[in-house]
Design an enzyme around this catalytic site. Sequence first.
Site, PDB file in Angstrom:
ATOM      1  N   LYS A 109       2.203   2.412  -5.023  1.00  0.00           N
ATOM      2  CA  LYS A 109       2.899   1.972  -6.241  1.00  0.00           C
ATOM      3  C   LYS A 109       2.048   2.226  -7.488  1.00  0.00           C
ATOM      4  CE  LYS A 109       3.225  -2.227  -4.577  1.00  0.00           C
ATOM      5  NZ  LYS A 109       2.816  -2.058  -3.175  1.00  0.00           N
ATOM      6  N   THR A 145      -6.042 -11.548   3.389  1.00  0.00           N
ATOM      7  CA  THR A 145      -7.121 -10.868   2.673  1.00  0.00           C
ATOM      8  C   THR A 145      -8.267 -11.839   2.352  1.00  0.00           C
ATOM      9  OG1 THR A 145      -6.086 -11.321   0.549  1.00  0.00           O
ATOM     10  CG2 THR A 145      -5.514  -9.225   1.611  1.00  0.00           C
ATOM     11  N   PRO A 188      -9.327  -0.949   8.022  1.00  0.00           N
ATOM     12  CA  PRO A 188      -8.500   0.205   8.401  1.00  0.00           C
ATOM     13  C   PRO A 188      -7.041  -0.239   8.515  1.00  0.00           C
ATOM     14  CG  PRO A 188      -9.955  -0.455  10.211  1.00  0.00           C
ATOM     15  CD  PRO A 188     -10.283  -1.337   9.056  1.00  0.00           C
ATOM     16  N   ARG A 189      -6.133   0.585   8.002  1.00  0.00           N
ATOM     17  CA  ARG A 189      -4.712   0.218   8.088  1.00  0.00           C
ATOM     18  C   ARG A 189      -4.125   0.733   9.394  1.00  0.00           C
ATOM     19  NH1 ARG A 189      -3.999   2.429   2.068  1.00  0.00           N
ATOM     20  NH2 ARG A 189      -4.852   0.634   0.971  1.00  0.00           N
ATOM     21  N   ASP A 228       0.815  -1.220   0.000  1.00  0.00           N
ATOM     22  CA  ASP A 228       0.000   0.000   0.000  1.00  0.00           C
ATOM     23  C   ASP A 228       0.844   1.263   0.000  1.00  0.00           C
ATOM     24  OD1 ASP A 228      -2.202  -1.739   0.318  1.00  0.00           O
ATOM     25  OD2 ASP A 228      -1.896  -1.743   2.482  1.00  0.00           O
ATOM     26  N   GLU A 229       2.006   1.230  -0.612  1.00  0.00           N
ATOM     27  CA  GLU A 229       2.907   2.394  -0.600  1.00  0.00           C
ATOM     28  C   GLU A 229       2.524   3.440  -1.642  1.00  0.00           C
ATOM     29  OE1 GLU A 229       3.965  -0.710  -1.128  1.00  0.00           O
ATOM     30  OE2 GLU A 229       5.363  -1.306   0.445  1.00  0.00           O
ATOM     31  N   GLY A 269      -4.341  -4.252  -4.404  1.00  0.00           N
ATOM     32  CA  GLY A 269      -5.307  -3.268  -4.874  1.00  0.00           C
ATOM     33  C   GLY A 269      -4.565  -1.993  -5.204  1.00  0.00           C
ATOM     34  N   HIS A 270      -4.435  -1.689  -6.462  1.00  0.00           N
ATOM     35  CA  HIS A 270      -3.697  -0.492  -6.873  1.00  0.00           C
ATOM     36  C   HIS A 270      -4.667   0.603  -7.281  1.00  0.00           C
ATOM     37  CE1 HIS A 270       0.170  -2.949  -7.814  1.00  0.00           C
ATOM     38  NE2 HIS A 270      -0.072  -2.810  -6.533  1.00  0.00           N
ATOM     39  N   GLN A 277       2.076  -5.907  -3.111  1.00  0.00           N
ATOM     40  CA  GLN A 277       2.457  -5.976  -1.689  1.00  0.00           C
ATOM     41  C   GLN A 277       3.807  -5.274  -1.486  1.00  0.00           C
ATOM     42  OE1 GLN A 277       1.394  -9.397  -3.027  1.00  0.00           O
ATOM     43  NE2 GLN A 277      -0.621  -8.551  -2.698  1.00  0.00           N
TER      44      GLN A 277
HETATM   45  P1  IMP Z   1      -2.606 -12.764   1.894  1.00  0.00           P
HETATM   46  O1  IMP Z   1      -1.719 -12.153   0.879  1.00  0.00           O
HETATM   47  O2  IMP Z   1      -4.073 -12.571   1.603  1.00  0.00           O
HETATM   48  O3  IMP Z   1      -2.250 -14.190   2.178  1.00  0.00           O
HETATM   49  O4  IMP Z   1      -2.370 -11.991   3.292  1.00  0.00           O
HETATM   50  C1  IMP Z   1      -1.150 -12.108   4.016  1.00  0.00           C
HETATM   51  C2  IMP Z   1      -0.767 -10.777   4.635  1.00  0.00           C
HETATM   52  O5  IMP Z   1      -0.427  -9.860   3.604  1.00  0.00           O
HETATM   53  C3  IMP Z   1      -1.877 -10.102   5.438  1.00  0.00           C
HETATM   54  O6  IMP Z   1      -1.296  -9.377   6.496  1.00  0.00           O
HETATM   55  C4  IMP Z   1      -2.483  -9.120   4.442  1.00  0.00           C
HETATM   56  O7  IMP Z   1      -3.119  -8.028   5.080  1.00  0.00           O
HETATM   57  C5  IMP Z   1      -1.227  -8.683   3.703  1.00  0.00           C
HETATM   58  N1  IMP Z   1      -1.496  -8.214   2.340  1.00  0.00           N
HETATM   59  C6  IMP Z   1      -1.791  -8.944   1.253  1.00  0.00           C
HETATM   60  N2  IMP Z   1      -1.944  -8.160   0.172  1.00  0.00           N
HETATM   61  C7  IMP Z   1      -1.725  -6.900   0.584  1.00  0.00           C
HETATM   62  C8  IMP Z   1      -1.704  -5.641  -0.092  1.00  0.00           C
HETATM   63  O8  IMP Z   1      -1.910  -5.523  -1.297  1.00  0.00           O
HETATM   64  N3  IMP Z   1      -1.432  -4.566   0.687  1.00  0.00           N
HETATM   65  C9  IMP Z   1      -1.154  -4.664   2.015  1.00  0.00           C
HETATM   66  N4  IMP Z   1      -1.166  -5.816   2.679  1.00  0.00           N
HETATM   67  C10 IMP Z   1      -1.437  -6.927   1.967  1.00  0.00           C
END
Ligand code: IMP
Length: 435
Positions: free
Chosen positions: A16, A130, A304-305, A13-14, A40-41, A224
Amino acid sequence: MPVVLVIGAQWGDEGKGKLVDYLAQEAHLVARYQGGHNAGHTVVINDEMFVLHLIPSGILHEGTLCVIGNGVVVEPGCLLKEIQGLRQRGVRVSEENLLISARAHLIMPYHMALEAAQEAQRGSGRIGTTGRGIGPAYVDKAARVGLRMADLLRPQQFRQKLQANLEAANRQLKAMGGKGFSSQGIYEQYMRYAEALAPHITDTAEVLHSYIQQRKNILLEGAQGTLLDVDHGTYPYVTSSNASAGGACTGLGIGPTQVGHVLGVAKAYTTRVGEGPFPTELQEPLGHLLRERGGEYGATTGRPRRCGWLDLVALRYAVRVNGLSALAITKLDILDELKEIRLCTAYPLEGARLSSFPADAWALRHCRPQYETLKGWQQSTRGITRFEDLPQEAQVYLRTIEEYTGARVELISTGQRRQELIVLREQFRNGQEAV
Ligand code: IMP
Protein backbone atom coordinates in the site's frame (compact mmCIF):
# COMPACT_ATOMS: atom_id res chain seq x y z
CA MET A 1 -9.72 12.53 -6.87
CA PRO A 2 -11.55 13.93 -4.44
CA VAL A 3 -11.73 11.34 -1.57
CA VAL A 4 -9.94 8.09 -2.36
CA LEU A 5 -9.57 5.34 0.21
CA VAL A 6 -6.72 2.83 -0.16
CA ILE A 7 -7.00 -0.36 1.89
CA GLY A 8 -5.26 -3.71 2.13
CA ALA A 9 -7.33 -6.53 0.63
CA GLN A 10 -5.34 -9.39 2.22
CA TRP A 11 -3.40 -9.87 5.48
CA GLY A 12 -1.44 -6.61 5.24
CA ASP A 13 1.91 -5.91 3.56
CA GLU A 14 0.24 -5.65 0.14
CA GLY A 15 2.46 -2.76 -0.93
CA LYS A 16 0.00 0.00 0.00
CA GLY A 17 2.89 2.34 0.83
CA LYS A 18 4.02 2.54 -2.79
CA LEU A 19 0.46 3.06 -4.10
CA VAL A 20 -0.30 5.72 -1.51
CA ASP A 21 2.99 7.43 -2.30
CA TYR A 22 2.11 7.45 -6.02
CA LEU A 23 -1.43 8.73 -5.46
CA ALA A 24 -0.22 11.27 -2.89
CA GLN A 25 1.45 13.22 -5.71
CA GLU A 26 -2.00 14.66 -6.49
CA ALA A 27 -3.33 14.74 -2.92
CA HIS A 28 -3.70 17.83 -0.76
CA LEU A 29 -4.26 15.73 2.35
CA VAL A 30 -3.31 12.15 3.30
CA ALA A 31 -4.79 10.56 6.45
CA ARG A 32 -4.25 7.39 8.48
CA TYR A 33 -7.31 6.07 10.32
CA GLN A 34 -6.46 2.94 12.36
CA GLY A 35 -3.69 0.77 13.76
CA GLY A 36 -0.45 2.12 15.11
CA HIS A 37 3.27 1.47 14.80
CA ASN A 38 2.51 -2.20 14.08
CA ALA A 39 2.31 -1.02 10.45
CA GLY A 40 5.34 -0.53 8.24
CA HIS A 41 4.99 1.16 4.87
CA THR A 42 8.01 0.98 2.60
CA VAL A 43 8.46 3.62 -0.08
CA VAL A 44 11.39 3.86 -2.51
CA ILE A 45 12.11 7.28 -4.00
CA ASN A 46 15.15 7.81 -6.21
CA ASP A 47 16.62 4.57 -4.86
CA GLU A 48 16.27 5.85 -1.29
CA MET A 49 14.18 3.63 0.99
CA PHE A 50 11.83 5.11 3.60
CA VAL A 51 10.00 2.89 6.11
CA LEU A 52 7.13 4.70 7.79
CA HIS A 53 5.21 3.29 10.75
CA LEU A 54 2.80 5.99 11.87
CA ILE A 55 3.21 8.98 9.60
CA PRO A 56 1.30 8.80 6.30
CA SER A 57 3.56 8.44 3.24
CA GLY A 58 2.22 11.80 2.01
CA ILE A 59 4.85 13.40 4.25
CA LEU A 60 7.40 12.78 1.49
CA HIS A 61 5.54 15.22 -0.77
CA GLU A 62 6.14 18.92 -0.29
CA GLY A 63 2.87 20.77 0.38
CA THR A 64 0.78 17.71 1.38
CA LEU A 65 -0.94 17.82 4.76
CA CYS A 66 -0.74 14.55 6.74
CA VAL A 67 -3.28 13.58 9.37
CA ILE A 68 -3.15 10.89 12.05
CA GLY A 69 -6.83 10.30 12.80
CA ASN A 70 -8.74 9.49 15.97
CA GLY A 71 -8.83 5.76 15.14
CA VAL A 72 -5.04 5.43 15.34
CA VAL A 73 -3.27 4.40 18.57
CA VAL A 74 -0.07 6.40 18.97
CA GLU A 75 3.11 5.56 20.84
CA PRO A 76 4.46 9.11 21.13
CA GLY A 77 8.11 8.07 21.52
CA CYS A 78 7.93 6.12 18.26
CA LEU A 79 6.19 9.01 16.50
CA LEU A 80 8.86 11.49 17.64
CA LYS A 81 11.62 9.13 16.53
CA GLU A 82 10.00 8.87 13.12
CA ILE A 83 9.71 12.66 12.87
CA GLN A 84 13.38 13.04 13.80
CA GLY A 85 14.48 10.35 11.34
CA LEU A 86 12.66 12.11 8.50
CA ARG A 87 14.11 15.50 9.44
CA GLN A 88 17.62 14.05 9.47
CA ARG A 89 17.06 12.94 5.87
CA GLY A 90 15.95 16.41 4.85
CA VAL A 91 12.17 15.87 4.97
CA ARG A 92 10.34 18.85 6.45
CA VAL A 93 7.96 17.87 9.29
CA SER A 94 6.15 20.57 11.26
CA GLU A 95 2.67 21.43 12.52
CA GLU A 96 2.06 22.78 9.02
CA ASN A 97 2.20 19.33 7.43
CA LEU A 98 1.50 16.86 10.26
CA LEU A 99 -1.62 16.97 12.44
CA ILE A 100 -2.69 14.46 15.10
CA SER A 101 -6.24 14.01 16.32
CA ALA A 102 -6.84 15.11 19.91
CA ARG A 103 -9.09 12.02 20.09
CA ALA A 104 -6.37 9.52 19.14
CA HIS A 105 -5.49 7.12 21.96
CA LEU A 106 -2.02 6.77 23.45
CA ILE A 107 -0.04 3.56 23.70
CA MET A 108 1.54 3.41 27.16
CA PRO A 109 4.58 1.40 28.29
CA TYR A 110 2.33 -0.92 30.34
CA HIS A 111 0.35 -1.80 27.19
CA MET A 112 3.46 -3.33 25.68
CA ALA A 113 4.33 -5.16 28.91
CA LEU A 114 0.76 -6.51 29.23
CA GLU A 115 0.80 -7.75 25.66
CA ALA A 116 4.13 -9.54 26.11
CA ALA A 117 2.84 -11.27 29.26
CA GLN A 118 -0.47 -12.23 27.60
CA GLU A 119 1.22 -13.65 24.51
CA ALA A 120 3.59 -15.68 26.72
CA GLN A 121 0.59 -17.06 28.64
CA ARG A 122 -1.20 -18.06 25.43
CA GLY A 123 1.64 -20.43 24.55
CA SER A 124 0.87 -22.32 21.35
CA GLY A 125 -2.43 -20.37 21.11
CA ARG A 126 -0.55 -17.07 20.75
CA ILE A 127 -1.67 -14.57 18.10
CA GLY A 128 1.85 -13.69 17.01
CA THR A 129 1.36 -9.95 17.47
CA THR A 130 3.95 -7.34 16.59
CA GLY A 131 4.43 -6.74 20.34
CA ARG A 132 3.73 -3.02 20.07
CA GLY A 133 0.94 -2.85 22.67
CA ILE A 134 -1.74 -2.30 20.03
CA GLY A 135 -4.33 -4.75 21.45
CA PRO A 136 -4.16 -3.56 25.08
CA ALA A 137 -4.38 0.10 23.96
CA TYR A 138 -7.61 -0.65 22.05
CA VAL A 139 -8.88 -2.63 25.07
CA ASP A 140 -8.54 0.53 27.20
CA LYS A 141 -10.27 2.55 24.48
CA ALA A 142 -13.27 0.18 24.38
CA ALA A 143 -13.32 0.02 28.20
CA ARG A 144 -13.53 3.84 28.21
CA VAL A 145 -10.44 4.34 30.36
CA GLY A 146 -7.89 5.11 27.62
CA LEU A 147 -5.57 8.11 27.68
CA ARG A 148 -5.85 10.31 24.60
CA MET A 149 -3.80 13.00 22.88
CA ALA A 150 -6.12 15.61 24.45
CA ASP A 151 -5.15 14.34 27.92
CA LEU A 152 -1.48 15.03 27.16
CA LEU A 153 -2.38 18.71 27.07
CA ARG A 154 -3.93 18.64 30.58
CA PRO A 155 -1.17 17.48 32.97
CA GLN A 156 -3.38 17.23 36.07
CA GLN A 157 -6.01 15.15 34.33
CA PHE A 158 -3.30 13.05 32.66
CA ARG A 159 -1.65 12.26 36.01
CA GLN A 160 -4.95 11.19 37.64
CA LYS A 161 -6.00 8.92 34.79
CA LEU A 162 -2.51 7.48 34.52
CA GLN A 163 -2.48 6.59 38.20
CA ALA A 164 -5.83 4.81 38.03
CA ASN A 165 -4.86 2.90 34.87
CA LEU A 166 -1.48 1.99 36.22
CA GLU A 167 -2.93 0.48 39.39
CA ALA A 168 -5.06 -1.83 37.26
CA ALA A 169 -2.22 -2.63 34.84
CA ASN A 170 0.28 -3.32 37.65
CA ARG A 171 -2.22 -5.68 39.32
CA GLN A 172 -2.57 -7.61 36.06
CA LEU A 173 1.17 -7.66 35.39
CA LYS A 174 1.98 -8.93 38.85
CA ALA A 175 -0.70 -11.64 38.59
CA MET A 176 1.07 -12.84 35.44
CA GLY A 177 4.44 -12.90 37.23
CA GLY A 178 5.68 -9.59 35.76
CA LYS A 179 6.95 -6.33 37.27
CA GLY A 180 4.88 -3.17 37.77
CA PHE A 181 5.66 0.39 36.59
CA SER A 182 6.04 3.59 38.60
CA SER A 183 3.74 6.40 37.61
CA GLN A 184 6.21 9.27 38.11
CA GLY A 185 8.64 8.02 35.44
CA ILE A 186 5.89 7.56 32.86
CA TYR A 187 4.33 10.90 33.76
CA GLU A 188 7.59 12.79 33.25
CA GLN A 189 8.36 11.01 29.99
CA TYR A 190 4.88 11.67 28.57
CA MET A 191 4.98 15.32 29.60
CA ARG A 192 8.18 15.66 27.53
CA TYR A 193 6.33 14.03 24.63
CA ALA A 194 3.43 16.45 25.22
CA GLU A 195 5.71 19.44 24.82
CA ALA A 196 7.07 18.17 21.51
CA LEU A 197 3.72 17.07 20.09
CA ALA A 198 1.39 19.85 21.37
CA PRO A 199 1.63 22.01 18.21
CA HIS A 200 0.47 19.03 16.10
CA ILE A 201 -2.58 18.07 18.22
CA THR A 202 -5.92 19.36 16.99
CA ASP A 203 -9.48 18.43 15.92
CA THR A 204 -8.47 16.70 12.71
CA ALA A 205 -12.09 15.86 11.74
CA GLU A 206 -12.73 19.60 11.40
CA VAL A 207 -9.70 19.94 9.13
CA LEU A 208 -10.92 17.03 6.99
CA HIS A 209 -14.42 18.52 6.72
CA SER A 210 -13.02 21.81 5.54
CA TYR A 211 -10.86 20.08 2.89
CA ILE A 212 -13.88 18.03 1.76
CA GLN A 213 -15.99 21.18 1.50
CA GLN A 214 -13.33 22.82 -0.66
CA ARG A 215 -13.33 19.67 -2.85
CA LYS A 216 -9.61 19.17 -2.32
CA ASN A 217 -7.97 15.83 -3.15
CA ILE A 218 -7.91 13.57 -0.11
CA LEU A 219 -6.28 10.20 0.25
CA LEU A 220 -7.17 7.90 3.14
CA GLU A 221 -4.53 5.30 3.94
CA GLY A 222 -5.42 2.00 5.61
CA ALA A 223 -2.89 -0.02 7.58
CA GLN A 224 -2.81 -3.87 7.82
CA GLY A 225 -5.53 -5.50 5.71
CA THR A 226 -9.11 -6.75 5.51
CA LEU A 227 -8.28 -10.25 6.78
CA LEU A 228 -6.67 -8.69 9.88
CA ASP A 229 -9.79 -6.57 10.60
CA VAL A 230 -11.10 -7.22 14.12
CA ASP A 231 -14.65 -7.81 12.79
CA HIS A 232 -14.18 -9.16 9.28
CA GLY A 233 -10.79 -10.83 9.50
CA THR A 234 -9.67 -14.30 10.54
CA TYR A 235 -10.64 -13.76 14.20
CA PRO A 236 -8.97 -14.16 16.69
CA TYR A 237 -5.81 -14.00 14.55
CA VAL A 238 -6.37 -10.35 13.71
CA THR A 239 -5.28 -6.92 14.80
CA SER A 240 -7.51 -4.94 17.17
CA SER A 241 -8.81 -2.27 14.80
CA ASN A 242 -11.06 -2.01 11.73
CA ALA A 243 -8.59 -2.17 8.87
CA SER A 244 -11.40 -2.51 6.32
CA ALA A 245 -13.13 0.38 4.56
CA GLY A 246 -15.66 1.04 7.35
CA GLY A 247 -12.81 1.94 9.71
CA ALA A 248 -11.98 5.01 7.64
CA CYS A 249 -15.25 6.70 8.63
CA THR A 250 -15.11 5.97 12.35
CA GLY A 251 -11.35 6.48 12.45
CA LEU A 252 -11.47 9.95 10.92
CA GLY A 253 -14.91 11.34 11.74
CA ILE A 254 -16.31 11.45 8.20
CA GLY A 255 -19.39 9.80 6.69
CA PRO A 256 -19.53 6.99 4.10
CA THR A 257 -21.14 9.34 1.56
CA GLN A 258 -17.97 11.40 1.57
CA VAL A 259 -15.74 8.58 0.29
CA GLY A 260 -15.69 8.57 -3.51
CA HIS A 261 -13.47 5.66 -4.50
CA VAL A 262 -12.28 2.60 -2.56
CA LEU A 263 -9.15 0.99 -3.94
CA GLY A 264 -8.19 -2.42 -2.57
CA VAL A 265 -4.53 -3.39 -2.78
CA ALA A 266 -3.59 -7.06 -3.19
CA LYS A 267 -0.32 -8.77 -3.98
CA ALA A 268 -0.20 -11.07 -7.02
CA TYR A 269 0.22 -13.82 -4.41
CA THR A 270 -0.53 -13.93 -0.68
CA THR A 271 1.52 -13.42 2.48
CA ARG A 272 0.77 -13.32 6.17
CA VAL A 273 2.83 -12.83 9.33
CA GLY A 274 1.96 -14.10 12.76
CA GLU A 275 -0.20 -17.11 13.56
CA GLY A 276 -3.56 -18.14 12.16
CA PRO A 277 -5.02 -20.14 9.29
CA PHE A 278 -3.74 -19.53 5.75
CA PRO A 279 -5.42 -21.92 3.26
CA THR A 280 -3.12 -21.29 0.27
CA GLU A 281 0.15 -21.30 2.22
CA LEU A 282 3.04 -22.82 0.26
CA GLN A 283 5.63 -25.08 1.76
CA GLU A 284 9.27 -25.09 0.63
CA PRO A 285 10.79 -24.71 -1.91
CA LEU A 286 8.11 -22.52 -3.62
CA GLY A 287 7.27 -20.62 -0.43
CA HIS A 288 10.99 -19.91 -0.02
CA LEU A 289 11.31 -18.75 -3.63
CA LEU A 290 8.47 -16.21 -3.24
CA ARG A 291 9.87 -15.03 0.12
CA GLU A 292 13.33 -14.41 -1.29
CA ARG A 293 12.25 -12.91 -4.63
CA GLY A 294 9.63 -10.74 -2.94
CA GLY A 295 11.80 -9.71 0.04
CA GLU A 296 9.03 -11.00 2.28
CA TYR A 297 10.33 -10.00 5.69
CA GLY A 298 8.31 -7.74 8.02
CA ALA A 299 9.08 -4.00 7.68
CA THR A 300 8.34 -3.55 11.40
CA THR A 301 9.55 -6.76 13.05
CA GLY A 302 11.83 -8.33 10.40
CA ARG A 303 9.88 -11.62 10.76
CA PRO A 304 9.84 -13.86 7.64
CA ARG A 305 6.39 -13.74 6.05
CA ARG A 306 4.48 -16.92 5.24
CA CYS A 307 3.89 -17.06 1.46
CA GLY A 308 1.19 -18.69 -0.67
CA TRP A 309 -0.80 -18.59 -3.91
CA LEU A 310 -3.30 -15.85 -4.58
CA ASP A 311 -6.56 -16.69 -2.83
CA LEU A 312 -9.48 -15.50 -4.95
CA VAL A 313 -12.09 -16.67 -2.42
CA ALA A 314 -10.56 -14.33 0.17
CA LEU A 315 -10.09 -11.56 -2.39
CA ARG A 316 -13.73 -11.71 -3.53
CA TYR A 317 -14.72 -11.51 0.14
CA ALA A 318 -12.53 -8.40 0.50
CA VAL A 319 -14.18 -6.83 -2.55
CA ARG A 320 -17.59 -7.26 -0.91
CA VAL A 321 -16.75 -6.35 2.68
CA ASN A 322 -15.09 -3.13 1.57
CA GLY A 323 -17.36 -2.27 -1.35
CA LEU A 324 -14.19 -2.00 -3.45
CA SER A 325 -14.49 0.16 -6.56
CA ALA A 326 -11.31 -1.39 -7.97
CA LEU A 327 -8.18 -3.40 -7.27
CA ALA A 328 -4.49 -2.59 -7.45
CA ILE A 329 -2.28 -5.66 -7.95
CA THR A 330 1.28 -5.36 -6.66
CA LYS A 331 4.50 -7.38 -7.04
CA LEU A 332 3.46 -9.00 -10.32
CA ASP A 333 7.16 -9.24 -11.26
CA ILE A 334 7.84 -11.59 -8.32
CA LEU A 335 5.99 -14.34 -10.26
CA ASP A 336 8.10 -13.82 -13.42
CA GLU A 337 10.15 -17.02 -13.13
CA LEU A 338 7.35 -19.49 -12.43
CA LYS A 339 6.40 -22.13 -14.96
CA GLU A 340 2.89 -22.53 -13.56
CA ILE A 341 0.89 -20.26 -11.33
CA ARG A 342 -2.07 -21.39 -9.23
CA LEU A 343 -5.11 -19.42 -8.16
CA CYS A 344 -7.38 -20.65 -5.38
CA THR A 345 -11.00 -20.54 -6.56
CA ALA A 346 -12.91 -22.54 -3.93
CA TYR A 347 -12.67 -23.92 -0.41
CA PRO A 348 -14.28 -27.38 -0.19
CA LEU A 349 -14.82 -28.42 3.43
CA GLU A 350 -15.84 -31.98 4.33
CA GLY A 351 -16.88 -32.63 0.75
CA ALA A 352 -19.05 -29.51 0.37
CA ARG A 353 -18.09 -26.27 -1.38
CA LEU A 354 -18.26 -23.29 0.99
CA SER A 355 -20.46 -20.56 -0.42
CA SER A 356 -18.58 -17.74 1.30
CA PHE A 357 -15.43 -16.97 3.25
CA PRO A 358 -15.89 -18.83 6.58
CA ALA A 359 -16.26 -16.92 9.84
CA ASP A 360 -14.48 -19.46 12.02
CA ALA A 361 -10.80 -20.24 12.12
CA TRP A 362 -11.52 -23.98 12.36
CA ALA A 363 -13.21 -24.08 8.94
CA LEU A 364 -10.40 -22.07 7.37
CA ARG A 365 -7.84 -24.40 8.86
CA HIS A 366 -9.60 -27.53 7.63
CA CYS A 367 -10.82 -26.55 4.18
CA ARG A 368 -8.86 -27.90 1.21
CA PRO A 369 -8.33 -25.14 -1.32
CA GLN A 370 -9.18 -25.88 -4.94
CA TYR A 371 -6.96 -24.34 -7.60
CA GLU A 372 -7.04 -23.24 -11.20
CA THR A 373 -3.59 -23.56 -12.78
CA LEU A 374 -2.42 -20.99 -15.32
CA LYS A 375 0.67 -20.98 -17.47
CA GLY A 376 3.47 -18.75 -16.16
CA TRP A 377 5.02 -16.08 -18.43
CA GLN A 378 8.68 -16.84 -17.59
CA GLN A 379 9.98 -13.48 -18.70
CA SER A 380 10.60 -10.21 -16.96
CA THR A 381 7.71 -7.82 -16.32
CA ARG A 382 9.97 -5.58 -14.21
CA GLY A 383 9.29 -1.90 -14.79
CA ILE A 384 6.62 -2.38 -17.51
CA THR A 385 4.29 0.63 -17.59
CA ARG A 386 1.74 -0.35 -20.30
CA PHE A 387 -0.75 -3.21 -19.97
CA GLU A 388 -0.30 -4.31 -23.60
CA ASP A 389 3.44 -4.72 -23.03
CA LEU A 390 2.78 -7.43 -20.45
CA PRO A 391 3.22 -11.03 -21.65
CA GLN A 392 -0.09 -12.62 -22.74
CA GLU A 393 0.01 -15.05 -19.81
CA ALA A 394 0.33 -12.19 -17.32
CA GLN A 395 -2.63 -10.43 -18.96
CA VAL A 396 -4.68 -13.65 -18.62
CA TYR A 397 -3.66 -13.89 -14.96
CA LEU A 398 -4.92 -10.36 -14.28
CA ARG A 399 -8.14 -10.86 -16.27
CA THR A 400 -8.84 -14.07 -14.29
CA ILE A 401 -8.56 -12.06 -11.06
CA GLU A 402 -11.08 -9.55 -12.42
CA GLU A 403 -13.50 -12.23 -13.60
CA TYR A 404 -13.49 -14.09 -10.34
CA THR A 405 -13.65 -11.11 -7.95
CA GLY A 406 -15.90 -8.87 -10.05
CA ALA A 407 -13.56 -5.89 -9.49
CA ARG A 408 -11.60 -4.04 -12.15
CA VAL A 409 -7.81 -4.00 -11.87
CA GLU A 410 -6.87 -0.32 -12.22
CA LEU A 411 -3.24 -0.29 -11.12
CA ILE A 412 -0.51 -2.90 -11.49
CA SER A 413 2.83 -2.55 -9.76
CA THR A 414 5.81 -4.05 -11.59
CA GLY A 415 8.68 -3.05 -9.29
CA GLN A 416 9.55 -1.16 -6.12
CA ARG A 417 10.09 2.25 -7.67
CA ARG A 418 7.33 4.85 -7.92
CA GLN A 419 7.37 4.84 -11.74
CA GLU A 420 7.27 1.01 -12.10
CA LEU A 421 3.50 1.02 -12.41
CA ILE A 422 0.74 0.37 -14.96
CA VAL A 423 -2.10 2.84 -14.50
CA LEU A 424 -5.37 1.90 -16.16
CA ARG A 425 -7.60 4.63 -14.73
CA GLU A 426 -7.46 8.05 -16.29
CA GLN A 427 -8.13 9.78 -12.96
CA PHE A 428 -5.00 8.24 -11.41
CA ARG A 429 -2.65 8.94 -14.29
CA ASN A 430 -0.83 11.90 -12.70
CA GLY A 431 0.55 13.11 -15.98
CA GLN A 432 1.62 9.60 -17.09
CA GLU A 433 1.25 9.09 -20.81
CA ALA A 434 -2.21 7.76 -21.71
CA VAL A 435 -2.21 4.15 -22.94
P1 IMP B 1 -0.95 -6.63 16.39
O1 IMP B 1 -1.52 -5.72 15.38
O2 IMP B 1 0.46 -6.29 16.79
O3 IMP B 1 -1.86 -6.82 17.57
O4 IMP B 1 -0.83 -8.10 15.73
C1 IMP B 1 -1.98 -8.87 15.40
C2 IMP B 1 -1.78 -9.61 14.10
O5 IMP B 1 -1.72 -8.68 13.03
C3 IMP B 1 -0.48 -10.41 14.01
O6 IMP B 1 -0.69 -11.55 13.22
C4 IMP B 1 0.47 -9.47 13.28
O7 IMP B 1 1.50 -10.16 12.60
C5 IMP B 1 -0.51 -8.83 12.30
N1 IMP B 1 -0.08 -7.50 11.85
C6 IMP B 1 -0.13 -6.34 12.53
N2 IMP B 1 0.32 -5.32 11.78
C7 IMP B 1 0.64 -5.85 10.59
C8 IMP B 1 1.13 -5.28 9.37
O8 IMP B 1 1.36 -4.08 9.24
N3 IMP B 1 1.34 -6.15 8.36
C9 IMP B 1 1.06 -7.48 8.46
N4 IMP B 1 0.61 -8.05 9.57
C10 IMP B 1 0.39 -7.24 10.62
